[in-house]
Design an enzyme around this catalytic site. Structure first.
Site, PDB file in Angstrom:
ATOM      1  N   SER B 148       0.838  -1.199   0.000  1.00 49.93           N
ATOM      2  CA  SER B 148       0.000   0.000   0.000  1.00 49.93           C
ATOM      3  C   SER B 148       0.878   1.257   0.000  1.00 49.93           C
ATOM      4  CB  SER B 148      -0.951  -0.062   1.196  1.00 49.93           C
ATOM      5  OG  SER B 148      -2.007   0.846   1.041  1.00 49.93           O
ATOM      6  N   ASP B 223     -10.073  -5.599  -2.984  1.00 51.25           N
ATOM      7  CA  ASP B 223      -9.419  -4.620  -2.121  1.00 51.25           C
ATOM      8  C   ASP B 223     -10.336  -3.409  -1.960  1.00 51.25           C
ATOM      9  OD1 ASP B 223      -7.751  -2.455  -1.247  1.00 51.25           O
ATOM     10  OD2 ASP B 223      -5.997  -3.511  -2.029  1.00 51.25           O
ATOM     11  N   HIS B 256      -7.322  -6.140   1.030  1.00 54.26           N
ATOM     12  CA  HIS B 256      -6.133  -5.318   1.309  1.00 54.26           C
ATOM     13  C   HIS B 256      -5.352  -5.827   2.527  1.00 54.26           C
ATOM     14  CE1 HIS B 256      -4.168  -1.487   0.274  1.00 54.26           C
ATOM     15  NE2 HIS B 256      -4.041  -1.205   1.551  1.00 54.26           N
TER      16      HIS B 256
END
Lengths: 277, 277
Positions: B148, B223, B256
């Site tokens: 990320s 995600d 995620h």
């Protein structure tokens, strides 16, 4: 029985789920986690129970052990209960080793604990019924493993239900709760002062019974709670006198943490799968 | 440089350590984690950097990814910095995506951020010096990966130091920070309103340069931040126009979380090891 799905994550091809539900046995809202492997070949799926240690919830093992890789590899479902009843109306204690987070997987008989603290029946009956509805193509085969307080729980539940659980394993378990500080504190609180009532919840007593499942135990030598809380002497002596084969392994330099569990979890899964196939 | 060892756990044969130290670059006390494989054969050991995402510390990857199994398998050291400067005297913001826990691995130029927010130099210089003293038999070979915000950091640091890092990989990275809410918020705060100053910290710009390391990116289709924060369109277009081969993989149904990272981490380690040997 109304289940509420509160988390679902794809993991190693399968699904890591977390549910909440109202437990009739514990008279409070509980959470638990369950991993369902991908089962691409639509085979029958066995179920492994994981019981966690003091202060844990169902999240510790699901987030820190990496077990999902193994559950997918071996195509086995894994269910992770919480470690005690929970809630503002549930009796608690200031200590981290008593009350909420420290249910010890037994059936309390003393006030104010008896009303809610019955993790034994919750797991063996209520959560078992729920699990059987959640595992698609459940083979009906089960085994049980755990860590520390949950290692004790796995041994006690597995040995008290020897016909049901095909194998038992434990990481750094409490083995003689009637003899060590954690066990003496909780047993005298939950079960009362009569030590006769402690015997049915003491792995070192239960290992004297006939026909108990195969047992694997792994203990780190640098465990901060070893040997004081986790002494194996009486358990292994009683097992030997009963001709019960216990595979007790000591691992040099390992501590009480999930780093230790993650390292040797593949050994435990391989051990269980010998008896689940 | 005084290092304080605050945790050490044996893990998969190696050692998972956590240190604190005073950072001259960041002017605050920082923690980082490092894994050292067992190196039983006394070989030269390469080093992989892991950069974490928003709100994380060095603990998330060390506790939730299961990477130690792979680091031991491939005999590679792994270092995990924190995600920002820390402390009561360090500028912060109420939002979880700005300030402490959200350093973005860049060099801030705007007040009050410029004094402490220089994760770029901390990693590329100060922590590099420390790491080289901690890895026994360090081969000098390095690569970098992240998640990320840390995926963005790995790409930016890896591409800005193309001669140094042999490979770059990222899980669900921010790829065009100048175009998405997280990036616009932090870049305008840390770097000011002039978008020209953003370019040197934008992976979609840096991928236009010549001679950048091989790149692997894995993105889950479920995600919660995709595609809004993690859109790949501009990055892949610019990479293609520059004949830069980027292996961009989408994984059906993954989110995620660290459940996603743990699932595909072996692919990333295998990718890095192709270039670290």
């Amino acid at each position: 029985m109304r289940l509420k799905l509160i988390e679902k994550h794809r993991s190693f091809g399968g699904e890591q789920c977390k549910y909440s539900h109202y437990s009739e046995v514990l008279q409070c809202v509980m959470t638990f986690s369950i991993y369902l492997p991908s089962n691409k070949e639509m085979k029958k799926i066995p179920l492994i129970w994981w019981l966690s240690g003091l202060t844990s919830t169902d999240d510790n093992f699901s987030q820190k052990s990496g077990f999902q890789r193994l559950a997918e590899k071996y195509q086995v479902a894994v269910i992770i209960p919480d470690t005690s009843p929970r809630g503002e109306h549930v009796a608690d204690d200031e200590g981290w080793d008593l009350g909420q987070g420290a249910g010890f997987y037994l059936k309390a008989t003393q006030d104010p604990w008896a009303k809610h603290y019955n993790m034994y029946t919750y797991i063996v009956d209520e959560l078992t019924t729920i699990a059987s509805t959640l595992v698609p193509n459940f083979s009906g085969e089960e085994s049980i493993m755990g860590h520390s307080m949950g290692g004790h729980g796995a041994l006690v539940i597995g040995m008290k239900n020897a016909a049901r659980f095909k194998a038992i394993s434990a990481f750094s378990p409490i083995l003689s709760p009637s003899q060590v500080p954690w066990g003496i504190k909780t047993f005298s609180t939950y079960l009362g002062g009569s030590k006769a009532s402690w015997k049915e919840w003491d792995a070192s007593e239960l290992v004297k019974e006939a026909g108990i499942p195969p047992i694997l135990i792994t203990q780190g030598t640098q465990d901060q709670f070893y040997p004081k809380q986790l002494d194996e002497t009486i358990f292994l002596k009683n097992a030997q006198e009963n001709n019960q084969v216990v595979n007790y392994k000591k691992m040099e330099g390992y501590d009480h943490s999930y780093f230790f569990i993650a390292t040797f979890l593949e050994d435990h899964f391989a051990f269980h799968m010998k008896f689940l196939r």
